[in-house]
Scaffold this motif. Sequence first.
Motif, short mmCIF file in Angstrom:
data_model
loop_
_atom_site.label_atom_id
_atom_site.label_comp_id
_atom_site.label_asym_id
_atom_site.label_seq_id
_atom_site.Cartn_x
_atom_site.Cartn_y
_atom_site.Cartn_z
N SER A 138 16.47 54.91 -20.39
CA SER A 138 16.96 54.07 -19.29
C SER A 138 16.74 54.76 -17.96
CB SER A 138 18.45 53.77 -19.47
OG SER A 138 19.19 54.95 -19.56
N TYR A 139 16.54 53.95 -16.90
CA TYR A 139 16.30 54.50 -15.57
C TYR A 139 16.74 53.53 -14.51
CZ TYR A 139 14.03 56.05 -11.34
OH TYR A 139 13.79 56.45 -10.06
N PRO A 140 17.84 53.82 -13.75
CA PRO A 140 19.05 54.36 -14.35
C PRO A 140 19.88 53.22 -14.95
CG PRO A 140 19.37 54.14 -12.02
CD PRO A 140 17.98 53.64 -12.30
N ASN A 141 19.51 51.98 -14.55
CA ASN A 141 20.23 50.80 -15.05
C ASN A 141 19.28 49.81 -15.70
OD1 ASN A 141 23.10 51.18 -14.37
ND2 ASN A 141 22.33 51.29 -12.27
N PHE A 142 18.28 50.37 -16.37
CA PHE A 142 17.30 49.54 -17.07
C PHE A 142 16.90 50.25 -18.35
CE2 PHE A 142 13.04 47.83 -17.95
CZ PHE A 142 13.28 46.47 -17.79
N TYR A 143 16.84 49.49 -19.44
CA TYR A 143 16.54 50.05 -20.75
C TYR A 143 15.40 49.25 -21.34
CZ TYR A 143 17.40 51.25 -25.70
OH TYR A 143 17.29 51.65 -27.00
N ALA A 144 14.39 49.92 -21.85
CA ALA A 144 13.20 49.24 -22.36
C ALA A 144 12.94 49.61 -23.81
CB ALA A 144 11.98 49.57 -21.50
N PHE A 155 5.67 43.35 -28.10
CA PHE A 155 6.34 43.01 -26.86
C PHE A 155 6.99 44.26 -26.27
CE2 PHE A 155 6.09 39.07 -29.10
CZ PHE A 155 6.10 38.04 -28.17
N ALA A 156 7.22 44.21 -24.97
CA ALA A 156 8.09 45.18 -24.31
C ALA A 156 9.30 44.40 -23.81
CB ALA A 156 7.39 45.87 -23.14
N ILE A 157 10.48 44.78 -24.28
CA ILE A 157 11.71 44.05 -23.97
C ILE A 157 12.63 44.96 -23.16
CG2 ILE A 157 13.76 42.95 -24.94
CD1 ILE A 157 12.07 42.05 -27.28
N GLY A 158 13.14 44.42 -22.05
CA GLY A 158 14.00 45.21 -21.17
C GLY A 158 15.40 44.66 -21.07
N CYS A 159 16.36 45.55 -20.81
CA CYS A 159 17.75 45.18 -20.53
C CYS A 159 18.08 45.65 -19.12
CB CYS A 159 18.72 45.85 -21.51
SG CYS A 159 18.47 45.42 -23.22
N LEU A 160 18.38 44.72 -18.24
CA LEU A 160 18.73 45.04 -16.87
C LEU A 160 20.25 45.02 -16.73
CD1 LEU A 160 17.88 45.61 -13.95
CD2 LEU A 160 17.65 43.15 -13.61
#
Length: 224
Positions: A138-144, A155-160
């Motif tokens: 994560s960086y800093p509030n994003f997770y991939a 796929f590349a899936i992200g969590c914001l």
Amino acid sequence: MSNSLAFKMFVEDIFEIKNRGIVVTGVVKSGFISSGDVIEVIGNYKETAHVLAIEKDRNIISEAFEGDSIGLLLRNISCEHIAIGDLLLKYSDKLSDSNKEFDKNISMSLNITKTDFSGLVKKLIAKMRFRIIQSSGSYPNFYAMQCIRDEDEKFAIGCLFEERTLSRNDLDMLYELEDRNFLVFSYADLPKDKLIDRYGQEIDIICGDEFARMVSKYLGINIR
């Protein structure tokens, strides 16, 4: 502290202790849990299990309360019937609360944390037939996460984790995992601006009420 509320905890990790049982870890979101209680697991399966022991900071304790980061040693349940992101409820709370229905839809009033949100996303994408291959942190509030579906579509899936548009750093994390096929989840209501990847494809963003509807549809959990 809201220890008068029903016990709720999301599963953050799972491991098995041979000849003893299954250990699940997480943070108590509300209420309290005691050694000897019966819990209900809400996820792909609907199971009950007995709490044999509670561990906090490497110490065995008799009770855990809201905000405690704990491990629960469970019996009468197998690893196949519990997963990261599952919701744990205390069975006695369920029986004593005549105003709530925990059958197919779980009504939760919570300020969602990063752990809660990422757990829900992982459960949701599993229901959508995605399998996680690896993550980029994560960086800093994003997770991939790099995921595969139907054994050939990646796929590349992200969590914001905050209410903002995707940043260049967020996109770079997705590109580290895949060149295209991006999907981003956010609990917050994000701006409706279209985002395009380097190949001219629109980046799919599922956020706010749409995310809540998907969680309700696929997981049977109401988060709003």
